[in-house]
Every structure is written in C-alpha cells, then in structure tokens.
Write an enzyme that holds these catalytic residues in place. Structure first.
Site, PDB file in Angstrom:
ATOM      1  N   SER A 177     -10.212   0.514  -5.667  1.00 44.57           N
ATOM      2  CA  SER A 177     -10.946   0.537  -4.032  1.00 44.57           C
ATOM      3  C   SER A 177     -11.956   0.768  -3.732  1.00 44.57           C
ATOM      4  O   SER A 177     -12.779   0.666  -4.600  1.00 44.57           O
ATOM      5  CB  SER A 177      -9.564   1.948  -3.202  1.00 44.57           C
ATOM      6  OG  SER A 177      -9.866   1.477  -2.209  1.00 44.57           O
TER       7      SER A 177
ATOM      8  N   TYR B  46      -7.765  10.632  -1.084  1.00 42.78           N
ATOM      9  CA  TYR B  46      -7.332   8.871  -1.859  1.00 42.78           C
ATOM     10  C   TYR B  46      -8.885   8.280  -2.550  1.00 42.78           C
ATOM     11  O   TYR B  46      -8.600   7.222  -3.563  1.00 42.78           O
ATOM     12  CB  TYR B  46      -7.341   7.916  -0.641  1.00 42.78           C
ATOM     13  CG  TYR B  46      -7.269   6.816  -0.848  1.00 42.78           C
ATOM     14  CD1 TYR B  46      -6.014   5.693  -0.910  1.00 42.78           C
ATOM     15  CD2 TYR B  46      -8.298   5.282  -0.248  1.00 42.78           C
ATOM     16  CE1 TYR B  46      -5.919   5.364  -1.267  1.00 42.78           C
ATOM     17  CE2 TYR B  46      -8.678   4.072  -0.626  1.00 42.78           C
ATOM     18  CZ  TYR B  46      -7.060   3.822  -1.514  1.00 42.78           C
ATOM     19  OH  TYR B  46      -5.991   2.217  -0.816  1.00 42.78           O
TER      20      TYR B  46
HETATM   21  P1  NAD Z   1       1.462  -1.682   0.879  1.00 38.18           P
HETATM   22  O1  NAD Z   1       1.339  -0.952   1.387  1.00 38.18           O
HETATM   23  O2  NAD Z   1       1.492  -2.580   1.712  1.00 38.18           O
HETATM   24  O3  NAD Z   1       2.090  -2.269  -0.120  1.00 38.18           O
HETATM   25  C1  NAD Z   1       1.962  -0.644  -1.377  1.00 38.18           C
HETATM   26  C2  NAD Z   1       3.312  -0.863  -1.933  1.00 38.18           C
HETATM   27  O4  NAD Z   1       3.049   0.060  -2.212  1.00 38.18           O
HETATM   28  C3  NAD Z   1       3.999  -0.961  -0.777  1.00 38.18           C
HETATM   29  O5  NAD Z   1       4.826  -1.487  -1.448  1.00 38.18           O
HETATM   30  C4  NAD Z   1       4.917   0.221  -1.291  1.00 38.18           C
HETATM   31  O6  NAD Z   1       6.518   0.566  -1.069  1.00 38.18           O
HETATM   32  C5  NAD Z   1       5.130   0.343  -2.331  1.00 38.18           C
HETATM   33  N1  NAD Z   1       4.569   1.971  -3.330  1.00 38.18           N
HETATM   34  C6  NAD Z   1       4.150   3.285  -3.240  1.00 38.18           C
HETATM   35  N2  NAD Z   1       4.879   4.485  -4.067  1.00 38.18           N
HETATM   36  C7  NAD Z   1       5.115   3.914  -4.702  1.00 38.18           C
HETATM   37  C8  NAD Z   1       5.319   4.353  -5.283  1.00 38.18           C
HETATM   38  N3  NAD Z   1       5.857   5.732  -6.060  1.00 38.18           N
HETATM   39  N4  NAD Z   1       6.159   3.729  -6.329  1.00 38.18           N
HETATM   40  C9  NAD Z   1       6.218   2.713  -6.558  1.00 38.18           C
HETATM   41  N5  NAD Z   1       5.980   1.672  -4.802  1.00 38.18           N
HETATM   42  C10 NAD Z   1       5.224   2.196  -4.338  1.00 38.18           C
HETATM   43  O7  NAD Z   1      -0.120  -1.799   1.006  1.00 38.18           O
HETATM   44  P2  NAD Z   1      -1.137  -2.033   0.090  1.00 38.18           P
HETATM   45  O8  NAD Z   1      -3.040  -1.725   0.875  1.00 38.18           O
HETATM   46  O9  NAD Z   1      -0.798  -3.566  -0.204  1.00 38.18           O
HETATM   47  O10 NAD Z   1      -2.059  -1.218  -1.309  1.00 38.18           O
HETATM   48  C11 NAD Z   1      -1.595  -1.753  -2.713  1.00 38.18           C
HETATM   49  C12 NAD Z   1      -2.902  -1.628  -3.048  1.00 38.18           C
HETATM   50  O11 NAD Z   1      -4.067  -1.716  -2.603  1.00 38.18           O
HETATM   51  C13 NAD Z   1      -2.899   0.509  -3.178  1.00 38.18           C
HETATM   52  O12 NAD Z   1      -3.011   0.928  -4.177  1.00 38.18           O
HETATM   53  C14 NAD Z   1      -3.955   0.426  -2.433  1.00 38.18           C
HETATM   54  O13 NAD Z   1      -4.504   1.785  -2.209  1.00 38.18           O
HETATM   55  C15 NAD Z   1      -5.010  -0.576  -2.777  1.00 38.18           C
HETATM   56  N6  NAD Z   1      -6.057  -0.560  -1.228  1.00 38.18           N
HETATM   57  C16 NAD Z   1      -5.266  -1.369  -0.246  1.00 38.18           C
HETATM   58  C17 NAD Z   1      -6.184  -1.368   0.512  1.00 38.18           C
HETATM   59  C18 NAD Z   1      -6.099  -1.750   2.090  1.00 38.18           C
HETATM   60  O14 NAD Z   1      -7.302  -2.283   3.370  1.00 38.18           O
HETATM   61  N7  NAD Z   1      -4.791  -2.071   2.527  1.00 38.18           N
HETATM   62  C19 NAD Z   1      -7.888  -1.531   0.055  1.00 38.18           C
HETATM   63  C20 NAD Z   1      -8.057  -1.309  -1.181  1.00 38.18           C
HETATM   64  C21 NAD Z   1      -7.338  -0.921  -1.746  1.00 38.18           C
END
Ligand code: NAD
Length: 264
Positions: A141, A154
């Site tokens: 991130s 986080y």
């Molecule tokens: P999201 O919630 O849409 O997707 C996350 C997925 O991870 C979900 O399908 C959830 O069920 C799964 N998950 C959560 N805990 C889990 C576990 N213990 N085992 C298996 N699966 C699990 O959110 P996203 O934004 O697509 O997140 C994906 C990645 O991107 C994450 O690592 C998040 O930290 C990172 N991220 C997101 C953003 C943002 O703005 N959305 C920005 C930077 C980084």
C-alpha cells in the site's frame, strides 16, 4: 482497459481474489491465459458466472492459517506440477489510534497482511526453487511507503510487506524467483474502500479528500481503479519485468512523493 499480457499455460494464485483488486487481478490473469486459483475466506455469488467462464477456481483459504495456505499451493502443484505466479493480495484495514487497538485487532491486521504474505511466500518459494523460478507480487500500500496518522497498525503491516519484498527479492534473485510489491493509493470499488466510506461521517467529503490528496487523482477527478492496480500486478508478474525484483511500485497518483505545495 486492454489486456496486453500473455500468461498462456502458466499457473497463478491470487489470495483475496474474490473482491476488489484481487478479483480484477484474477480476471486479468485468466483473460491473458493463466490457470488461476483464487484463495479467499469469503465466497461472493456475483463472481460465479465470470469465474466459471474464465476457468477461475475458487478455494476457501484463510491466509492466517498455514495449513490452509499450504493446501492451496499444493492443490495447484498437484494439478499442474508448478506454481508460476503468486499474488499475495488478501488484506484488511484497521482505522484506529494505537491506544484503542485491541490485541485481537492487532493480531488480525498483522496476521492477515504480513503473516499471510510470509506464508504464501514460504510455500510458493519451496516449489519455485524446484521448477526454475517464478514471480511473486505482494499487494502492499501507499501506507507501506509513508506512515499514516489515521491507521498506524495498518501502516506498520504494509511497511513490513515492503521490507519482506525487498528482503526476499534479495535472497531469491539467484533462484530466478522475483518478488515485487504494488503500493496503491485509495482504490474505488473495493470492499475496503466501501467499508471506509460506510463508516465516514460524510462519505462525499472523505471521497473528495482522498482524491485531493493525490495530484493525478485530483487532475482526473477520480480515485484509482482496481484494474489499474491489476495491470501493474500483471506487469510485475510478466516476463516484461524479468529484470525487476524487490521493487515497490507506487500506484497512487503521486500521493506518496512528498508534501504538496501549500494551499493545494
Ligand atoms: P477488498 O476488501 O475488496 O478485498 C480483500 C479480499 O481479501 C476480500 O475478498 C476478503 O474476503 C479477502 N480476505 C480478507 N482477509 C482474508 C484472509 N484472512 N484470508 C483470505 N482472504 C482474506 O479490498 P481491496 O482493497 O481489494 O484489498 C486488496 C489489497 O489491497 C489489500 O491487501 C489491501 O490492504 C490493499 N490495498 C487496498 C487499497 C484500497 O484503497 N482499497 C489501497 C492500498 C492497498
């Protein structure tokens, strides 16, 4: 967005692939010819038609549990004899100040974001060492590049993912295993962003402040899209990035580059 990648016959695992960035990545990899396995704790019925059309296999997997991560990777190796690409993407947020964070919340955040990434790397690298290499992309991130005041735990977890990426990139270049990470800024149409907006006093104000914090997002009047992160993950996973390892690619519209001019 045009899919410019070619992963014909390669095997790929995407953790957290049922939603958001992971789902966009799983779809992009599969459309480019990879045999894709999604490991997620949740099943979303809305993915059924797309996943089945693209041959994406869904496996229930909690990345905090070593036995489940190992089983996911072994399922792919048993079926195809190799694991070419692993995307450690599963992650959760934690918006709280440190004195309000419970031990259980600390464990959930660090175990999902960091231990899950460690477990994926551990079990994939074991096989990649025997098959001549592979590529791992971790979803870190923007919060892994600069600490953030609103979600310190986080930020800690994502700084550690960047450090893990660099360390393992250093260790395994000689084995032809590349390890990189992406560092997205605020991404729309994700479960994580929807949760943040649901919990906001005023979702529109929060949306505008997140867009405003990133110069390129502000210039385009929108947040980053999941497909834009997926495309960067596919690039890092692909042979186009053969000489790239240990990198942390910012996809945040310049948000983490420094302090913006005053008044902007
Ligand atoms: P999201 O919630 O849409 O997707 C996350 C997925 O991870 C979900 O399908 C959830 O069920 C799964 N998950 C959560 N805990 C889990 C576990 N213990 N085992 C298996 N699966 C699990 O959110 P996203 O934004 O697509 O997140 C994906 C990645 O991107 C994450 O690592 C998040 O930290 C990172 N991220 C997101 C953003 C943002 O703005 N959305 C920005 C930077 C980084």
């Amino acid at each position: 967005m045009t899919n410019q990648y070619h992963f014909d016959g390669q095997t790929a695992i995407v953790t957290g692939g049922c939603n958001g960035i992971g789902r966009a990545t799983a779809i992009m990899l599969a459309e480019a010819g990879a045999h894709v396995f999604v490991g997620d704790m949740k099943h979303l019925e809305e993915n059924k038609e797309t996943f089945s059309r693209l041959g994406i296999v869904e496996v229930m997997c909690d990345v905090r549990q070593e036995s489940q991560v190992q089983a996911l990777i072994e399922q792919v190796v048993d079926q195809y004899g190799r694991i070419n690409i692993l995307v450690n993407n599963a992650g959760i947020g934690l918006v709280k100040q440190i004195h309000q964070v419970t031990e259980a919340e600390w464990d959930a955040c660090i175990d999902t974001n960091l231990k899950g990434t460690f477990l994926g790397c551990k079990h994939a690298i074991k096989y990649m060492l025997t098959t001549g290499g592979g590529s791992i992309v971790n979803t870190a991130s923007n919060a892994g590049l600069l600490p953030r005041a609103h979600d310190p735990v986080y930020s800690i977890s994502k700084h550690a993912v960047v450090a893990l990426t660099e360390s393992l990139g250093l260790c395994h270049g000689k084995d032809n295993i590349r390890i990189n990470c992406v560092c997205p800024g605020p991404v729309s149409e994700t479960g994580m962003m929807n949760d943040d907006l649901d919990n906001a006093a005023d979702p529109d104000v929060l949306t505008q402040s997140m867009i405003g914090a990133s110069p390129i997002a502000a210039a385009n009047k929108r947040m980053i899209r999941p497909e834009e992160v997926a495309s960067a993950i596919c690039y890092l996973a692909s042979k186009d990035a053969l000489m790239v390892s240990g990198s942390a690619l910012r996809i945040d519209g310049g948000k983490s580059l420094g302090v913006l001019p005053q008044g902007k």
